[in-house]
Design an enzyme around this catalytic site. Structure first.
Site, mmCIF file in Angstrom:
data_model
loop_
_atom_site.group_PDB
_atom_site.id
_atom_site.type_symbol
_atom_site.label_atom_id
_atom_site.label_comp_id
_atom_site.label_asym_id
_atom_site.label_seq_id
_atom_site.Cartn_x
_atom_site.Cartn_y
_atom_site.Cartn_z
ATOM 1 N N GLN A 359 0.819 -1.228 0.000
ATOM 2 C CA GLN A 359 0.000 0.000 0.000
ATOM 3 C C GLN A 359 0.852 1.277 0.000
ATOM 4 O OE1 GLN A 359 -2.137 -2.889 0.144
ATOM 5 N NE2 GLN A 359 -1.997 -2.713 2.365
ATOM 6 N N CYS A 360 1.967 1.255 -0.727
ATOM 7 C CA CYS A 360 2.871 2.421 -0.773
ATOM 8 C C CYS A 360 3.278 2.845 0.625
ATOM 9 C CB CYS A 360 2.238 3.596 -1.513
ATOM 10 S SG CYS A 360 1.958 3.264 -3.232
ATOM 11 N N SER A 361 3.483 1.871 1.480
ATOM 12 C CA SER A 361 3.835 2.173 2.855
ATOM 13 C C SER A 361 4.863 1.148 3.340
ATOM 14 C CB SER A 361 2.553 2.149 3.704
ATOM 15 O OG SER A 361 2.710 2.933 4.840
#
Lengths: 401, 134
Positions: A359-361
């Protein structure tokens, strides 16, 4: 039954879409607004003088006004860009290029931020233009106010900005921006507060001025609008600290061989041809949400999320990450036996859409010591049937092993 | 057989990989990761006289990646080390036996893309030296 407003459900009646935190599906009014602009206008904005272009400019600026009003802002304080990432980069680089940041500046960043509210600041830190200091999350995934207070005391007036999201895109936690802004301003009056509201704005009534923040950023495509529109709101003082990071047409009022005069806000920070139809489509999306009423949207998100949490708790193999706030509509989880990608693929076979990955995290997953996660995220079209479908499908996964 | 049933077979295969594990004192070690999904693969190879005498993969990944790694290991086991650079991802994807979208094909390609680099013309001595560089 809001599904009737979304043509995708006519084409795919069995679709269960739980990936709205990544992007939302589009209702008829948005699609019609975009098509209408192409069918009846299609001319450029701002400079041409013929009637069709005047119409285009009026429609575009009217749309800006609708977007501004939705968030309780003045249109001159609303800078339109390509997406939320572009807006976040615009602030980081604009503050740096204007000289407002220096080598002894400290920027506070909240742990667990989306890459788009982390990498622009990391880059400034790598180049030694500023020092980055992380503010901790507490056990609920919210800002650790004690840690924030101590960092504000420790670095005092060196702090130039605190960058945080209003809602975490993995944990589904919600931060009290009003209280945080107040605390930052009390301790470091010159520090700016930048809030990435990409995950909160689709679910909560948001009034940017009242929030106490200096900058707020949203992505139009998460608000049921077309792709390719980012919103940067800033108060006039904060915006005045930004140098234009992109130069070109529209952002200047005069150009001579050796001298340029910058245009007024908001145009000064909007170089080049804008996404006219996207902005008009976004204004239709926000009018659509306004008609539903954002308080009702919040209630809807909360009730669907609570039903999902209830269902997920019945599946012992599913481990929910953190303490999701039902108002945000985001639930991330791992599975005792299956990798997130395998779960998302198996659900996808049933036309149930969820997110799997990081999640782009990346740093947040690293600190949680998990390679990836699954994320269910709620939109206004989700209903109790969707909840039943996904919970039943996840239970079936259990049986198939 | 439906795609879901086929995928379930892949999931079962992934739970019992033949070549999973690590090799102490391996001659070649390499690793790779797919940042978007978090898949991680590590390779351990034991090589003697130019032949891969043992091979193991240690995957922290989805089923597609694990099954792909196992198929790759099966192809390489007891084969000349030159084969490391000749594994074709299209063949492995076909052997997995289910339709893979372009995104999921990345999961299948990761074990191939992170195989150890080895020049067959170099001797065992060189091979030991390279281990530290991987």
């Amino acid at each position: 039954m809001l599904k009737f407003d979304f043509p995708i459900f006519k084409t795919r009646p069995y679709l269960v879409y739980f990936d709205s935190a990544a992007t939302t599906l589009k209702p008829y009014p948005v699609i019609q607004a975009v098509a209408n602009w192409y069918e009846n206008c299609g001319a450029p904005v701002h400079r041409a003088v013929y009637p069709l272009a005047e119409t285009s400019t009026a429609s575009f600026e009217h749309a800006r006004g609708v977007i501004a009003r939705f968030f309780g802002a003045q249109p001159t304080n609303l800078i339109l860009s390509a997406n939320a990432t572009a807006s976040l980069n615009q602030v980081a680089n604009g503050l740096n290029q204007s000289g407002w940041l220096s080598s002894d500046s400290v920027i506070l960043i909240l742990e667990g931020e989306h890459h788009s509210n982390y990498l622009p600041w990391l880059k400034l830190g790598e180049n030694k233009e500023v020092s980055l200091v992380f503010v901790r999350l507490n056990e609920r995934g919210e800002v650790d106010l004690q840690n924030l207070t101590s960092l504000l005391d420790q670095h005092k007036n060196k702090i130039k900005l605190f960058a945080l999201s209003q809602a975490n895109n993995v944990l589904g936690s919600l931060h009290d921006i009003q209280a945080i802004s107040k605390l930052v301003k009390q301790k470091s009056p010159d520090a700016l507060v930048l809030v990435d509201a990409s995950q909160s704005a689709p679910h909560l009534p948001l009034q940017v001025v009242q929030s106490g923040a200096d900058f707020m950023i949203m992505g139009g495509h998460k608000l049921y609008g077309p792709n390719g529109v980012g919103i940067l709101w800033g108060n006039t003082d904060a915006l005045s600290k930004l140098s234009p990071t992109v130069l070109g047409g529209n952002m200047v009022s005069s150009v001579k061989k050796d001298q340029i005069t910058l245009n007024e806000l908001p145009h000064r920070l909007e170089a080049g041809s804008p996404n006219i139809e996207g902005v008009i489509g976004l204004s239709s999306a926000l009018s659509y949400l306004e008609n539903i009423n954002m308080n009702k949207v919040t209630e809807h998100t909360e009730s669907i999320t609570l039903a999902l949490l209830e269902g997920l708790k019945e599946i012992p193999e599913i481990l929910i990450i953190g303490n999701p706030n039902p108002k945000v509509g985001i639930i991330s989880f791992t599975h005792t036996h299956l990798h997130p990608h395998d779960i998302a693929t198996l659900l996808g076979e049933k036309d149930i859409c969820i997110r799997a990955g990081q999640q782009c995290s990346g740093p947040l997953h690293e600190s949680l010591n998990i390679p990836a996660s699954c994320r269910i995220s709620v939109g206004i079209y989700n209903d109790s049937d969707d909840v039943t479908r996904i919970i039943d499908a996840l239970k079936t996964l259990k049986c198939s092993l | 057989m439906s795609q879901t049933e086929q995928y379930t077979i892949v999931l079962e295969q992934a739970q019992h990989p033949e070549f999973a594990g690590i090799i102490e004192n391996a001659d070649l070690i390499s690793d790779g990761a797919n940042l978007s999904c978090g898949d991680e693969v590590k390779w351990y190879l034991k090589v003697k006289d130019g032949i891969i005498k043992d091979i193991k993969h240690d995957c922290r990944s989805c089923a597609i990646c694990k099954v792909s790694a196992d198929l790759v290991a099966k192809q390489l086991y007891n084969q000349p080390v030159d084969l490391l650079t000749h594994i074709k991802s299209e063949e492995i994807i076909e052997q997995i036996g289910i339709h893979l979208s372009p995104t999921r094909q990345k999961c299948a390609r990761l074990p191939i893309e992170c195989l150890p680099k080895f020049e067959a013309t170099k001797g065992q001595e060189q091979l030991r030296l390279e281990e530290t560089e991987v």
